[in-house]
Design an enzyme around this catalytic site. Structure first.
Site, PDB file in Angstrom:
ATOM      1  N   SER A  15       6.566  19.902  -9.142  1.00 50.59           N
ATOM      2  CA  SER A  15       5.267  19.365  -8.682  1.00 50.59           C
ATOM      3  C   SER A  15       5.309  17.849  -8.563  1.00 50.59           C
ATOM      4  O   SER A  15       6.304  17.217  -8.924  1.00 50.59           O
ATOM      5  CB  SER A  15       4.140  19.795  -9.629  1.00 50.59           C
ATOM      6  N   TYR A 154       2.637   8.466 -25.185  1.00 49.69           N
ATOM      7  CA  TYR A 154       3.210   8.410 -23.825  1.00 49.69           C
ATOM      8  C   TYR A 154       3.842   7.045 -23.597  1.00 49.69           C
ATOM      9  O   TYR A 154       4.997   6.929 -23.185  1.00 49.69           O
ATOM     10  CB  TYR A 154       2.103   8.656 -22.799  1.00 49.69           C
ATOM     11  N   LYS A 158       7.783   5.988 -23.019  1.00 49.35           N
ATOM     12  CA  LYS A 158       8.249   5.293 -21.806  1.00 49.35           C
ATOM     13  C   LYS A 158       8.851   3.921 -22.154  1.00 49.35           C
ATOM     14  O   LYS A 158       9.771   3.469 -21.486  1.00 49.35           O
ATOM     15  CB  LYS A 158       7.114   5.151 -20.783  1.00 49.35           C
TER      16      LYS A 158
HETATM   17  N1  LIG Z   1       1.344  10.462 -11.793  1.00 52.17           N
HETATM   18  C1  LIG Z   1       1.334   9.267 -12.342  1.00 52.17           C
HETATM   19  O1  LIG Z   1       0.311   8.563 -12.317  1.00 52.17           O
HETATM   20  C2  LIG Z   1       2.589   8.721 -12.989  1.00 52.17           C
HETATM   21  C3  LIG Z   1       2.660   7.344 -13.227  1.00 52.17           C
HETATM   22  C4  LIG Z   1       3.790   6.822 -13.826  1.00 52.17           C
HETATM   23  C5  LIG Z   1       4.840   7.656 -14.170  1.00 52.17           C
HETATM   24  N2  LIG Z   1       4.749   8.996 -13.937  1.00 52.17           N
HETATM   25  C6  LIG Z   1       5.869   9.838 -14.348  1.00 52.17           C
HETATM   26  O2  LIG Z   1       6.314  10.596 -13.234  1.00 52.17           O
HETATM   27  C7  LIG Z   1       6.985  11.764 -13.695  1.00 52.17           C
HETATM   28  C8  LIG Z   1       6.507  12.964 -12.906  1.00 52.17           C
HETATM   29  O3  LIG Z   1       5.142  13.182 -13.188  1.00 52.17           O
HETATM   30  P1  LIG Z   1       4.069  13.644 -12.085  1.00 52.17           P
HETATM   31  O4  LIG Z   1       3.109  12.569 -11.944  1.00 52.17           O
HETATM   32  O5  LIG Z   1       4.759  14.190 -10.902  1.00 52.17           O
HETATM   33  O6  LIG Z   1       3.316  14.809 -12.901  1.00 52.17           O
HETATM   34  P2  LIG Z   1       3.321  16.404 -12.762  1.00 52.17           P
HETATM   35  O7  LIG Z   1       2.867  16.790 -11.404  1.00 52.17           O
HETATM   36  O8  LIG Z   1       2.575  16.917 -13.941  1.00 52.17           O
HETATM   37  O9  LIG Z   1       4.862  16.769 -12.876  1.00 52.17           O
HETATM   38  C9  LIG Z   1       5.529  16.807 -14.113  1.00 52.17           C
HETATM   39  C10 LIG Z   1       6.825  17.564 -13.923  1.00 52.17           C
HETATM   40  O10 LIG Z   1       7.528  17.597 -15.171  1.00 52.17           O
HETATM   41  C11 LIG Z   1       7.912  18.943 -15.451  1.00 52.17           C
HETATM   42  N3  LIG Z   1       7.952  19.174 -16.898  1.00 52.17           N
HETATM   43  C12 LIG Z   1       6.951  19.015 -17.795  1.00 52.17           C
HETATM   44  N4  LIG Z   1       7.350  19.397 -19.010  1.00 52.17           N
HETATM   45  C13 LIG Z   1       8.648  19.793 -18.893  1.00 52.17           C
HETATM   46  C14 LIG Z   1       9.609  20.311 -19.791  1.00 52.17           C
HETATM   47  N5  LIG Z   1       9.346  20.520 -21.090  1.00 52.17           N
HETATM   48  N6  LIG Z   1      10.840  20.626 -19.318  1.00 52.17           N
HETATM   49  C15 LIG Z   1      11.132  20.453 -17.998  1.00 52.17           C
HETATM   50  N7  LIG Z   1      10.274  19.968 -17.104  1.00 52.17           N
HETATM   51  C16 LIG Z   1       9.036  19.652 -17.548  1.00 52.17           C
HETATM   52  C17 LIG Z   1       6.849  19.803 -14.762  1.00 52.17           C
HETATM   53  O11 LIG Z   1       7.359  21.078 -14.394  1.00 52.17           O
HETATM   54  P3  LIG Z   1       7.169  22.459 -15.204  1.00 52.17           P
HETATM   55  O12 LIG Z   1       5.736  22.549 -15.606  1.00 52.17           O
HETATM   56  O13 LIG Z   1       7.590  23.492 -14.194  1.00 52.17           O
HETATM   57  O14 LIG Z   1       8.112  22.381 -16.352  1.00 52.17           O
HETATM   58  C18 LIG Z   1       6.603  19.005 -13.497  1.00 52.17           C
HETATM   59  O15 LIG Z   1       7.547  19.350 -12.506  1.00 52.17           O
HETATM   60  C19 LIG Z   1       6.706  11.832 -15.197  1.00 52.17           C
HETATM   61  O16 LIG Z   1       7.839  11.380 -15.904  1.00 52.17           O
HETATM   62  C20 LIG Z   1       5.553  10.879 -15.394  1.00 52.17           C
HETATM   63  O17 LIG Z   1       5.525  10.337 -16.686  1.00 52.17           O
HETATM   64  C21 LIG Z   1       3.652   9.539 -13.352  1.00 52.17           C
END
Ligand SMILES: NC(=O)c1ccc[n+]([C@@H]2O[C@H](COP(=O)([O-])OP(=O)(O)OC[C@H]3O[C@@H](n4cnc5c(N)ncnc54)[C@H](OP(=O)(O)O)[C@@H]3O)[C@@H](O)[C@H]2O)c1
Length: 265
Positions: A15, A154, A158
């Site tokens: 996702s 969190y 990070k």
């Molecule tokens: N969105 C933001 O505002 C933002 C900002 C800064 C940084 N980030 C970082 O970007 C990255 C991706 O996040 P996103 O925003 O795309 O959120 P997201 O849509 O919730 O995606 C998170 C992903 O991590 C996977 N995941 C969660 N727990 C896991 C586990 N135990 N083992 C393996 N995979 C796991 C989920 O897949 P499954 O549920 O299938 O395991 C999903 O594919 C993260 O590291 C987040 O901290 C996001």
């Protein structure tokens, strides 16, 4: 870097940001290994990507299970013969104060966001070093630079990511393995819905900041040229987050005073 025929292993590919990178890199001609826990969601991404499914390997894994990483890495290497890029992107966020949060929640955040990325990197690294070529990318966050309320675990995870991968980079110059820290601000994904609350249950909502933020696809479009150029640290943020990073450099005390009254979700 030209991605044609190169292999990219993406965690968190089911996702949000990981999925958007999968689409972009598929279009650029890369072979993809897609990982996260939910196999059905990964298969859905694979089916959405395009006609050439021979370029896509679905490899479910749980980042809290490091004992599985050696076998998963073997399988990943077998899929296309090598791994050119490891994108440590899987992660989870938090919405709870320090006073109310269970220790178990802090451990889970570190297991997924920090030890998951460290563990997988340690498995892939020897192959890159042997070939004297590779690129390790990790999705950190502006929260890896700045702490805010209700994200202590969190932000801590990070910040740890930043420290580890900055150190790794210096060790890897001699091996021609690049290390990129990608630091997004708010991106409109399910990150806040999936965030852990004080007792480890899901927050379940998308806050205003994420609602109004750039989409994952827009973010990937913006950063892809910098990823291709193997930049060491990439920021992709809105105006307020950019300003906050700047203020922190000048006066961390001032930033803390400002942030204590700001809405941060
Ligand atoms: N969105 C933001 O505002 C933002 C900002 C800064 C940084 N980030 C970082 O970007 C990255 C991706 O996040 P996103 O925003 O795309 O959120 P997201 O849509 O919730 O995606 C998170 C992903 O991590 C996977 N995941 C969660 N727990 C896991 C586990 N135990 N083992 C393996 N995979 C796991 C989920 O897949 P499954 O549920 O299938 O395991 C999903 O594919 C993260 O590291 C987040 O901290 C996001």
């Amino acid at each position: 870097m030209n991605y044609q025929g190169k292999t990219v292993w993406i965690t968190g590919a089911s996702s949000g940001i990981g999925k958007a990178f999968a689409h972009k890199l598929y279009d650029l001609g890369a072979n993809l290994i897609l990982s996260s826990r939910r196999e059905e969601a990964l298969i859905k991404v694979k089916n959405e990507l395009g006609a050439d499914s021979s370029r896509i390997k679905v490899l479910p894994l749980d980042l809290t299970e490091p004992e599985t990483f050696p076998a998963k890495t073997k399988e990943a290497l077998k899929a296309f013969g090598q791994i050119d890029v490891l994108m440590n992107n899987g992660g989870i966020s938090q919405r709870s104060t320090v006073l109310e949060t269970d220790m178990e929640v802090y451990r889970r955040l570190m297991e997924i966001n920090y030890f998951g990325a460290v563990g997988l990197t340690k498995q892939v690294l020897p192959h890159m070093v042997e070939r004297k070529s590779g690129h390790i990318i990790v999705t950190s966050s502006v929260a890896g630079k700045i702490g805010t309320r209700v994200r202590s675990g969190y932000s801590g995870s990070k910040h740890a990511v930043q420290g580890f991968f900055n150190s790794l980079r210096q060790e890897m110059y001699q091996h021609n393995v690049a290390v990129t820290l990608l630091c997004p601000g708010f991106v409109k994904t399910d990150i806040s819905k999936n965030a852990l609350t004080a007792d480890g249950s899901e927050f379940g909502k998308m806050g205003d900041a994420h609602q109004k933020a750039m989409t994952a696809e827009q973010m990937v479009e913006k950063v892809m040229p910098k990823i291709t150029a193997r930049k060491e640290e990439i920021y992709v943020t809105g105006f307020k987050e950019r300003l906050a990073i700047w203020v922190q450099r000048i006066s961390p005390t001032l930033l803390n005073r400002i942030l204590k009254n700001q809405k941060v979700t």
